[in-house]
Design a protein around this motif. Structure first.
Motif, PDB file in Angstrom:
ATOM      1  N   GLU A  86      36.754  26.606  35.276  1.00 55.62           N
ATOM      2  CA  GLU A  86      36.776  25.447  34.241  1.00 55.62           C
ATOM      3  C   GLU A  86      37.955  25.903  33.377  1.00 55.62           C
ATOM      4  N   SER A  87      38.277  27.135  33.070  1.00 62.58           N
ATOM      5  CA  SER A  87      39.352  27.473  32.165  1.00 62.58           C
ATOM      6  C   SER A  87      40.586  27.015  32.803  1.00 62.58           C
ATOM      7  N   ILE A  88      40.862  27.560  34.193  1.00 64.88           N
ATOM      8  CA  ILE A  88      42.082  27.391  34.705  1.00 64.88           C
ATOM      9  C   ILE A  88      42.340  25.909  34.961  1.00 64.88           C
ATOM     10  N   ALA A  89      41.250  25.088  35.295  1.00 66.36           N
ATOM     11  CA  ALA A  89      41.376  23.633  35.548  1.00 66.36           C
ATOM     12  C   ALA A  89      41.755  23.030  34.424  1.00 66.36           C
ATOM     13  N   ALA A  90      41.148  23.407  33.294  1.00 68.14           N
ATOM     14  CA  ALA A  90      41.439  22.794  31.800  1.00 68.14           C
ATOM     15  C   ALA A  90      43.043  22.794  31.496  1.00 68.14           C
ATOM     16  N   LEU A  91      43.448  24.050  31.654  1.00 68.73           N
ATOM     17  CA  LEU A  91      44.779  24.429  31.165  1.00 68.73           C
ATOM     18  C   LEU A  91      45.639  23.748  32.168  1.00 68.73           C
ATOM     19  N   ALA A  92      45.360  23.645  33.482  1.00 69.86           N
ATOM     20  CA  ALA A  92      46.398  23.045  34.427  1.00 69.86           C
ATOM     21  C   ALA A  92      46.375  21.653  34.234  1.00 69.86           C
ATOM     22  N   GLY A  93      45.122  21.080  33.853  1.00 74.85           N
ATOM     23  CA  GLY A  93      45.040  19.611  33.801  1.00 74.85           C
ATOM     24  C   GLY A  93      45.900  19.147  32.442  1.00 74.85           C
ATOM     25  N   GLY A  94      45.935  20.155  31.614  1.00 76.90           N
ATOM     26  CA  GLY A  94      46.629  19.861  30.239  1.00 76.90           C
ATOM     27  C   GLY A  94      48.264  19.980  30.434  1.00 76.90           C
ATOM     28  N   LEU A  95      48.558  20.652  31.348  1.00 78.92           N
ATOM     29  CA  LEU A  95      50.120  20.842  31.598  1.00 78.92           C
ATOM     30  C   LEU A  95      50.586  20.115  32.658  1.00 78.92           C
ATOM     31  N   GLY A  96      49.743  19.520  33.423  1.00 81.27           N
ATOM     32  CA  GLY A  96      50.020  18.444  34.385  1.00 81.27           C
ATOM     33  C   GLY A  96      50.217  19.345  35.637  1.00 81.27           C
ATOM     34  N   TRP A  97      49.750  20.357  35.915  1.00 81.73           N
ATOM     35  CA  TRP A  97      49.794  20.747  37.315  1.00 81.73           C
ATOM     36  C   TRP A  97      48.494  20.162  38.100  1.00 81.73           C
ATOM     37  N   ALA A  98      48.814  19.759  39.251  1.00 82.35           N
ATOM     38  CA  ALA A  98      47.683  19.445  40.360  1.00 82.35           C
ATOM     39  C   ALA A  98      47.562  20.540  41.254  1.00 82.35           C
ATOM     40  N   LEU A  99      46.588  21.501  40.837  1.00 83.57           N
ATOM     41  CA  LEU A  99      46.246  22.506  41.599  1.00 83.57           C
ATOM     42  C   LEU A  99      45.869  22.367  43.036  1.00 83.57           C
ATOM     43  N   ASP A 100      46.325  23.153  43.997  1.00 84.68           N
ATOM     44  CA  ASP A 100      45.854  22.995  45.219  1.00 84.68           C
ATOM     45  C   ASP A 100      44.588  23.811  45.495  1.00 84.68           C
ATOM     46  N   GLU A 101      44.544  24.920  44.748  1.00 79.96           N
ATOM     47  CA  GLU A 101      42.983  25.726  44.783  1.00 79.96           C
ATOM     48  C   GLU A 101      43.230  26.631  43.477  1.00 79.96           C
ATOM     49  N   ILE A 102      41.914  27.021  43.067  1.00 86.83           N
ATOM     50  CA  ILE A 102      41.693  28.235  42.412  1.00 86.83           C
ATOM     51  C   ILE A 102      40.978  29.367  43.051  1.00 86.83           C
ATOM     52  N   VAL A 103      41.560  30.534  42.998  1.00 85.44           N
ATOM     53  CA  VAL A 103      41.257  31.416  43.705  1.00 85.44           C
ATOM     54  C   VAL A 103      40.374  32.653  42.478  1.00 85.44           C
ATOM     55  N   VAL A 104      39.079  32.852  43.034  1.00 87.60           N
ATOM     56  CA  VAL A 104      38.335  33.907  41.938  1.00 87.60           C
ATOM     57  C   VAL A 104      37.943  35.166  42.888  1.00 87.60           C
ATOM     58  N   ASP A 105      38.559  36.061  42.421  1.00 88.93           N
ATOM     59  CA  ASP A 105      38.333  37.279  43.018  1.00 88.93           C
ATOM     60  C   ASP A 105      37.001  37.879  42.933  1.00 88.93           C
ATOM     61  N   ALA A 106      36.350  38.719  43.903  1.00 90.18           N
ATOM     62  CA  ALA A 106      35.068  39.451  43.401  1.00 90.18           C
ATOM     63  C   ALA A 106      35.282  40.360  42.423  1.00 90.18           C
ATOM     64  N   PRO A 107      34.357  40.552  41.593  1.00 91.94           N
ATOM     65  CA  PRO A 107      34.375  41.430  40.408  1.00 91.94           C
ATOM     66  C   PRO A 107      34.362  42.841  40.860  1.00 91.94           C
ATOM     67  N   GLU A 108      35.125  43.817  40.310  1.00 91.45           N
ATOM     68  CA  GLU A 108      35.276  45.103  40.982  1.00 91.45           C
ATOM     69  C   GLU A 108      34.956  46.195  39.930  1.00 91.45           C
ATOM     70  N   PRO A 109      34.314  47.285  39.925  1.00 91.65           N
ATOM     71  CA  PRO A 109      34.049  48.378  38.891  1.00 91.65           C
ATOM     72  C   PRO A 109      35.363  48.906  38.671  1.00 91.65           C
ATOM     73  N   VAL A 110      35.862  49.011  37.448  1.00 93.74           N
ATOM     74  CA  VAL A 110      36.936  49.977  37.147  1.00 93.74           C
ATOM     75  C   VAL A 110      36.596  51.272  36.210  1.00 93.74           C
ATOM     76  N   LEU A 111      35.194  51.201  35.609  1.00 91.67           N
ATOM     77  CA  LEU A 111      34.884  52.473  35.024  1.00 91.67           C
ATOM     78  C   LEU A 111      33.512  52.881  35.310  1.00 91.67           C
ATOM     79  N   PHE A 112      33.167  54.136  35.820  1.00 86.75           N
ATOM     80  CA  PHE A 112      31.933  54.753  35.631  1.00 86.75           C
ATOM     81  C   PHE A 112      31.708  55.693  34.474  1.00 86.75           C
ATOM     82  N   THR A 113      30.764  55.603  33.655  1.00 88.40           N
ATOM     83  CA  THR A 113      30.447  56.380  32.397  1.00 88.40           C
ATOM     84  C   THR A 113      30.016  57.627  32.771  1.00 88.40           C
ATOM     85  N   SER A 114      30.489  58.707  32.249  1.00 88.63           N
ATOM     86  CA  SER A 114      30.190  60.065  32.282  1.00 88.63           C
ATOM     87  C   SER A 114      29.043  60.502  31.482  1.00 88.63           C
ATOM     88  N   HIS A 115      28.739  59.538  30.706  1.00 87.38           N
ATOM     89  CA  HIS A 115      27.485  59.915  29.664  1.00 87.38           C
ATOM     90  C   HIS A 115      26.684  58.676  29.396  1.00 87.38           C
TER      91      HIS A 115
END
Length: 347
Positions: free
Chosen positions: A203-232
């Motif tokens: 929704e955010s990317i489509a809203a921003l692109a629409g406001g700027l006049g870009w006709a998007l071919d696609e929006i790619v959303v990656d899978a979420p990935e862990p970047v920190l495991f807590t030690s405590h």
């Protein structure tokens, strides 16, 4: 009503955000909180002021919209998904209420959810009422704010946004991120569709692109990935993370035109501590042939900012145009915070 008159407000959903928005509106005297709807049986009939400080005397919690009082604005904080919130909004419109919702998929509903968005838009227009999708993100940080900042240059080529989102102030939505899971649990629940990360990138990317006049071919959303495991162990009011479990994950998405990335977004979501080393602020870079603009902020608290955005905009919604609106459809002064002053600015 005129913008910034004092509307009556009905709260739909008494989770962390619903309670906080109600309390903020009551404390600022910018709205009168006259009732609430929540499905929890234990809350049925409860005095609302015992849950939301400053609610109107006699205001009660009910378990259905049918039993709730009529209000100028209903604030809906129940779900991230358009299909689930549509019948709620339709019932509120039938009761004659304007609606503000933090449902992420209605932040720019016409891109992925066009049938639902069209039905709600037509329903609201027939009733002469407003439905507004809002929030910190989508709503401001990845769409309306960079759209406004782009006015400082010409011919935008690319927008890059990097954020760090502290999530300890949230409640029910934390399960979507997988905090407190170990690596195997995270992989299994992501595969099962239970861990999905942020809802609202598209929704955010489509809203921003629409406001700027870009006709998007696609929006790619990656899978979420862990970047920190807590030690405590880490503890918030909503969740306890055991040592060895996920404290932060990265989620990213891109908008593409003619094979070229034109909107590049990435957010680190976490239950964070200073020693974790994540950036203390967010960054927006707007590239163009004329000049490249770069803006940064201190770390923006996503939970309190979501509450602020909703609280700031609700008083102006009864004066907005009818239909399903986004934040970019509103004048900036209708989304701005009110100054702490005894006087009132002229209109």
């Amino acid at each position: 009503m005129r913008a910034f008159d004092t509307p009556t407000v009905l709260l739909i959903g008494l989770g962390a955000v619903g309670r906080a928005v109600g309390g903020r509106l009551a404390a600022s005297a910018s709205a009168e909180i006259i009732g609430a709807v929540d499905l929890a049986p234990a809350l049925n009939g409860a005095e609302l002021a015992s849950i939301v400080e400053g609610a109107a005397p006699g205001a009660r919690v009910s378990t259905s919209i049918t039993d709730a009082p009529d209000a100028d604005v209903a604030f809906v904080a129940t779900t991230s998904f358009a299909a689930q919130v549509e019948p709620i909004i339709a019932e509120l419109l039938d009761r004659g209420m304007n609606v503000v919702t933090i449902c992420e998929e209605l932040g720019y509903g016409f891109y992925d959810h066009e049938p639902i968005a069209r039905r709600l838009d037509e329903h609201a227009r027939r009733a002469g009422l407003t439905v507004l999708g809002t929030g910190c993100n989508p709503g401001i940080l990845l769409d309306t704010l960079p759209l406004l900042l782009s006015s400082l240059t010409l011919g935008v080529d690319r927008i890059t946004i990097r954020r760090t989102a502290e999530m300890s102030g949230y409640g029910g939505i934390l399960s979507k991120f997988g905090f407190g899971l170990d690596a195997d649990q995270f992989a299994q629940r992501r595969e099962a569709g239970e861990v999905i990360g942020h809802v609202g990138f598209r929704e955010s990317i489509a809203a921003l692109a629409g406001g700027l006049g870009w006709a998007l071919d696609e929006i790619v959303v990656d899978a979420p990935e862990p970047v920190l495991f807590t030690s405590h162990e880490r503890t918030t009011s909503q969740v306890v993370l055991a040592a060895g479990t996920i404290a932060a994950l990265r989620h990213a998405a891109r908008g593409i035109v003619d094979g070229r990335v034109v909107v590049d977004t990435s957010i680190d979501f976490g239950i964070l501590e200073p020693a974790d080393g994540f950036p203390d602020g967010d960054r927006w870079m707007i590239e163009s042939g004329a000049q490249t603009l770069e803006f940064s902020s201190s770390r923006i608290d996503s939970a309190s900012s979501t509450v602020a955005v909703a609280s700031n905009v609700i008083p102006s919604v009864p004066a907005a145009l009818p239909g399903l609106l986004t934040m970019a459809d509103l004048p900036p002064r209708h989304v701005a915070a009110r100054a702490h002053t005894a006087g009132r600015a002229g209109r």
